[in-house]
Design a protein around this motif. Sequence first.
Motif, mmCIF file in Angstrom:
data_model
loop_
_atom_site.group_PDB
_atom_site.id
_atom_site.type_symbol
_atom_site.label_atom_id
_atom_site.label_comp_id
_atom_site.label_asym_id
_atom_site.label_seq_id
_atom_site.Cartn_x
_atom_site.Cartn_y
_atom_site.Cartn_z
ATOM 1 N N LEU A 12 0.952 -1.167 0.057
ATOM 2 C CA LEU A 12 -0.027 -0.005 0.127
ATOM 3 C C LEU A 12 0.899 1.273 0.022
ATOM 4 O O LEU A 12 0.811 2.161 -0.748
ATOM 5 C CB LEU A 12 -1.149 -0.223 1.087
ATOM 6 C CG LEU A 12 -2.195 -0.925 1.224
ATOM 7 C CD1 LEU A 12 -2.941 -0.921 2.270
ATOM 8 C CD2 LEU A 12 -3.068 -0.636 0.061
ATOM 9 N N SER A 13 2.147 1.132 0.870
ATOM 10 C CA SER A 13 2.953 2.319 0.938
ATOM 11 C C SER A 13 3.469 2.680 -0.587
ATOM 12 O O SER A 13 3.668 3.744 -1.135
ATOM 13 C CB SER A 13 3.829 2.358 1.844
ATOM 14 O OG SER A 13 4.585 1.285 2.060
ATOM 15 N N LEU A 14 4.091 1.431 -1.145
ATOM 16 C CA LEU A 14 4.816 1.418 -2.218
ATOM 17 C C LEU A 14 3.860 1.908 -3.601
ATOM 18 O O LEU A 14 4.079 2.827 -4.147
ATOM 19 C CB LEU A 14 5.460 0.259 -2.619
ATOM 20 C CG LEU A 14 6.416 0.177 -3.897
ATOM 21 C CD1 LEU A 14 7.392 1.342 -3.837
ATOM 22 C CD2 LEU A 14 6.856 -1.092 -3.879
ATOM 23 N N GLY A 15 2.616 1.394 -3.609
ATOM 24 C CA GLY A 15 1.415 1.706 -4.405
ATOM 25 C C GLY A 15 1.282 2.912 -4.316
ATOM 26 O O GLY A 15 1.065 3.643 -5.669
ATOM 27 N N SER A 150 -0.695 10.373 0.238
ATOM 28 C CA SER A 150 -1.027 10.136 -0.949
ATOM 29 C C SER A 150 -2.643 10.248 -1.067
ATOM 30 O O SER A 150 -3.171 10.694 -2.219
ATOM 31 C CB SER A 150 -0.297 8.928 -1.254
ATOM 32 O OG SER A 150 0.978 8.810 -1.185
ATOM 33 N N VAL A 151 -3.518 9.765 -0.350
ATOM 34 C CA VAL A 151 -4.827 9.562 -0.444
ATOM 35 C C VAL A 151 -5.391 10.845 -0.556
ATOM 36 O O VAL A 151 -6.200 10.977 -1.399
ATOM 37 C CB VAL A 151 -5.484 8.517 0.719
ATOM 38 C CG1 VAL A 151 -7.040 8.628 0.606
ATOM 39 C CG2 VAL A 151 -4.883 7.243 0.548
ATOM 40 N N ILE A 250 0.855 -2.813 -9.442
ATOM 41 C CA ILE A 250 2.469 -2.746 -9.695
ATOM 42 C C ILE A 250 3.098 -2.918 -8.314
ATOM 43 O O ILE A 250 4.124 -3.610 -7.844
ATOM 44 C CB ILE A 250 2.803 -1.712 -10.388
ATOM 45 C CG1 ILE A 250 2.243 -1.772 -11.865
ATOM 46 C CG2 ILE A 250 4.215 -1.759 -10.460
ATOM 47 C CD1 ILE A 250 2.523 -3.023 -12.605
ATOM 48 N N GLY A 251 2.508 -1.918 -7.277
ATOM 49 C CA GLY A 251 3.201 -2.105 -6.062
ATOM 50 C C GLY A 251 2.946 -3.486 -5.264
ATOM 51 O O GLY A 251 3.986 -3.954 -4.552
#
Length: 294
Positions: A12-15, A150-151, A250-251
């Motif tokens: 979730l953090s990488l994505g 990000s959100v 992808i993340g």
Amino acid sequence: MTELFQQIVNSLSLGSIYALIALGYTMVYGIIKLINFAHGEIYMLGAYTGYYAMAHLHVNFFVALLLAMIFCTVLGVTIERIAYRPLRNSTRLAALITAIGMSLLLQYTTMAIVGPDSRAYPGLPSFMTGSFSVGGVLIKNSQLVIIGVSVALMVLLQFVVKKTKMGKAMRAVSQDPDAARLMGISVDRTISFTFALGSALAGAAGVLVGVYYNSINPLMGVLPGLKAFVAAVFGGIGIIPGALIGAYVIGGAETLVSGLGYSLFRDGVVFAILIVVLIVKPTGLLGKNVREKV
């Protein structure tokens, strides 16, 4: 199951970071059908702006984030005005070559100014240090900040695109630039605004990566930029929700491969996904085939 949930949190953090970069790709392509390969370098310069703001101006994380977004906004608009606008009526190949050239120019100009060595980001603010465990799943405070920021930026982007006058202009130009121009919409200003939005998000992603991985270098934008492009293609380039879905897929794939102990293959898996998507559904997950009239 604990390991699975741990990898979901990591993905979730990488994505979220990939999503911020992919949105810039997909918005620019949706407006002028240009793949802006210099977008990864804008992300890189956002990371350096945040670094210098925190290390030399001694500002806090959120001020550094804001300064990086402002700097990248100005940079994105400048690049569009100088490099891309004169080629607006040229072939797509000419614009693509220019984008690659701009990418290399930004990379090696930055390297000439700051040097090729990696730099460690200044110490994390207190609210980003530490971690806690939920059911055996370790969650870092920095991961929560990355996901939260990000959100928040994605929600703000959705509001701008759907509810504001400029957002309506962006949607109109993406559908039919000539008709939009006849309706009194400034196409050039709308395109510049699109570059500004995408560049601001990329700058924010650069700062988030800097504080998360604690290392930046002039070539750091190459692979994340390409992976974000893969995410945009996976979801259907030019479609904002598609870019978000593609980024998290992808993340997740990259994190899963690393969690299984095959971290050397994580980049290869990402580009293998791109090949499969182009073979099975070239328009992407949410894309639709559009016939062009001769």
